[in-house]
Design a protein around this motif. Structure first.
Motif, short mmCIF file in Angstrom:
data_model
loop_
_atom_site.label_atom_id
_atom_site.label_comp_id
_atom_site.label_asym_id
_atom_site.label_seq_id
_atom_site.Cartn_x
_atom_site.Cartn_y
_atom_site.Cartn_z
N LEU A 9 0.83 -1.21 0.00
CA LEU A 9 0.00 0.00 0.00
C LEU A 9 0.87 1.26 0.00
O LEU A 9 0.53 2.27 -0.66
N SER A 10 1.97 1.21 0.76
CA SER A 10 2.87 2.38 0.78
C SER A 10 3.46 2.64 -0.61
O SER A 10 3.52 3.80 -1.08
N ILE A 11 3.92 1.60 -1.28
CA ILE A 11 4.46 1.75 -2.64
C ILE A 11 3.39 2.30 -3.59
O ILE A 11 3.65 3.17 -4.45
N LEU A 12 2.19 1.79 -3.40
CA LEU A 12 1.10 2.27 -4.27
C LEU A 12 0.80 3.75 -4.06
O LEU A 12 0.60 4.52 -5.03
N LEU A 13 0.82 4.22 -2.85
CA LEU A 13 0.55 5.62 -2.55
C LEU A 13 1.68 6.52 -3.08
O LEU A 13 1.41 7.61 -3.64
#
Length: 599
Positions: A9-13
């Protein structure tokens, strides 16, 4: 799994944010101190993020370098703790396996790795104890007393050491201190209670039992039973000296355990002696229904002072009806009926027990009945013989010991409430076996002496003179060697006297020879009284020559011309088989018989 989801999720954000900035281009211009910096917004954001990451990295490196000595120390400590825990684990296993060398080695390793760990002290003490070093073991346990964390462990170890060495007083002090330190410790209360029971300190044992009851160390049923036994012990000690206290203790014990026969018997006796027959009967009846016992029957029979034997019999009949399955009821009825001299009723009470439930008490009671009723000595002896082989009766039995009365503790290990009223299954010791024998010997006096034996003894004694001595002669090999007589050429005429002489001279006695030397002087013809005279042993001839037959002579001339015939037996060792037996001519063994020697 959660960390992976958060990372994605962090990479996606981050990617979404960078894409949003790329879709919306812009210019960023900075003018400061004569400098004019102009760049795109996307580049400025990327440079800012890289600068922040670089700063964080540099700060982490500086922090790691600063904390590296402490980190290295913690790592060394952790490795030492790991080695110490491994040594403790392996040492405890070695102690349990009984490997004293391995246990001592691991104890040394644990002391180096974890010197202040309580388990290290325990391992060292256990290893020293396994090696037989009592002084080191005691020193380690005494060192544990200085720390509140290990004080209870040290007291436990010191108590066990004192108990192993037989120091009862020191063990009691350690247990008492442990009980005061932590009253909820089960071992301290139980150990102190057992030692107080061994010393027969009933008051202190009751106090310790009260502490155990307050802290729920033992179950309530067990505590009530132990308290009842202790109170009964006090009542038994005070029954003769202080009847008031004894009655109070006995009644309280009966209330806690109404199947305790000694408590009920003591209470019944004291109440009956004070004329309180109703309460005494109530206590005894309640105990009889739970645990029939001869003491209860006796106390119930004499519950009313001044009653006749028949009144006691009627009362015992009522008591027996409360527990008809017990063997004690018919025995109590028979005993009371014998005292009332109602032998028929006593016999009818015991009759159901004679077939399958015959015991020693039943057989001895039947002997008393026969002795008192018909006086038939033969029947008395028959019942006494059956009593010797009959089944055992219940007795107060504990740890292989039979007691005439109930005792609160075992004489072997001091265990409380050890004596039980039951049939002993173990082999009796000689002292216990003499109890039944002594009772049977007492009843033997009822039958009196045997008239036949007395008559035979009287005849035997009257047949002998006052100066006659009875000798139990030993069996020996006897051969007669008569002196040669003048030979007459005329043939002998067969006469009765001559035939008797030949029969005597031809006889030889073959019997086992005893090691003791003996000489018997005998006159074979006249059958004179024999007299035993010790003489020096000489070698017996291997084979006797039969003398030539002579003319019959008068008895007086034969006695005067014929010398005494002496038979000698050579002594030898008990394990010496002796010489080969000579060939016997018509030899027949004679039985041993008492000879009469006249002084």
């Amino acid at each position: 799994m959660v960390r992976l989801v958060i990372y994605l999720l962090s990479i996606l954000l981050i990617a979404s944010g960078l894409g949003w900035l790329a879709d919306r281009p812009g210019t960023l211009q900075i003018a400061w101190q004569g400098y004019d910096i102009e760049t795109s917004l996307f580049r400025a954001v990327v440079l800012l993020a890289a600068t922040i990451a670089t700063a964080i990295f540099l700060w982490s490196m500086a922090r790691a370098i600063w904390n590296s000595p402490a980190a290295l120390g913690n790592r060394v400590i952790r490795r030492r703790q790991k080695r110490g825990l491994e040594a403790l684990s392996s040492g405890m296993i070695a102690v349990g396996a009984g490997d004293k060398a391995l246990a001592s080695r691991y104890a040394i390793q644990a002391r180096k790795a974890l010197p202040h760990e309580p388990l290290t002290h325990l391992l060292r003490a256990q290893a020293a104890q396994l090696a037989g070093d009592r002084a080191t073991t005691r020193r380690i346990y005494e060192a544990m007393l200085a720390s509140p964390e290990t004080e209870q462990l040290g007291l436990r170890g010191l108590y066990l050491e004192a108990e192993r060495e037989g120091e009862t007083e020191a063990a009691a002090q350690f247990a008492n201190r442990a009980l005061k330190t932590n009253p909820k410790l089960g071992w301290s209360a139980e150990s102190l209670f057992q030692m107080q029971c061994k010393q027969k300190d009933w008051t202190a044992a009751l106090d310790t039992l009260a502490v155990a009851k307050r802290n729920a160390v033992l179950e309530k049923a067990s505590i009530d039973r132990k308290r009842a036994v202790l109170l009964t012990a006090q009542a038994q000690d005070l029954e003769d000296d202080d009847a008031d206290k004894a009655l109070g203790y006995a009644l309280e014990a009966h209330a806690l355990a109404n199947d305790l026969a000694p408590a009920a018997a003591i209470a019944g006796r004291i109440l009956a002696s004070r004329g309180n027959t109703g309460k005494a009967a109530k206590v005894l009846q309640k105990a009889w229904t739970r645990s029939p016992h001869p003491d209860i029957a006796t106390a119930y029979a004499y519950a009313r002072i001044g009653d006749s034997a028949r009144d006691r019999l009627n009362r015992v009949r009522q008591l027996a009806l409360l527990n008809p399955q017990s063997i004690e009821g018919p025995i109590a009825i028979a005993t009371t009926a014998i005292e009332a001299r109602l032998f028929d009723e006593a016999r009818s009470a015991l009759e159901p027990l004679l077939a399958n439930r015959l015991t020693q008490r039943v057989a001895t009671l039947m002997a008393r009945i026969e002795a008192g009723d018909s006086g038939d000595k033969g029947k008395v002896r028959e019942w006494l013989a059956r009593a010797a082989n009959a089944a055992r009766d219940p007795v107060w039995f504990a740890d292989g010991v039979i007691s005439n009365r109930w005792e609160p503790v075992s004489p072997i290990d001091g265990r409380l409430d050890a004596f039980q009223w039951r049939v002993p299954a173990e082999t009796l010791d000689p002292a216990s076996a003499d109890l039944v024998a002594s009772r049977i010997e007492e009843l033997l006096a009822l039958s009196g002496p045997d008239p036949e034996v007395d008559a035979s003894s009287a005849v035997t004694s009257s047949a002998l003179d006052d100066d006659t001595e009875i000798i139990d002669a030993e069996a020996v090999t006897v051969r007669t060697t008569p002196a040669p007589q003048p030979v007459d050429a005329t043939p002998l005429q067969p006469t009765a006297q001559n035939a008797a002489a030949r029969d005597v001279e031809d006889d030889a006695v073959q019997a086992p020879v005893t090691p003791a030397a003996a000489t018997i002087v005998a006159d074979a013809v006249d059958a004179a009284p024999l007299q035993a005279k010790p003489v020096a042993p000489v070698a017996a001839p291997a084979q006797d020559k039969r003398p030539e037959k002579s003319q019959p002579q008068p008895a007086d001339s034969r006695v005067s011309n014929r010398p005494d015939t002496r038979i000698f037996v050579t002594p030898r060792a008990p394990d010496d088989p002796g010489l080969d037996e000579p060939e016997a001519d018509n030899v027949s063994p004679l039985p041993r018989r008492p000879f009469r020697a006249v002084n």
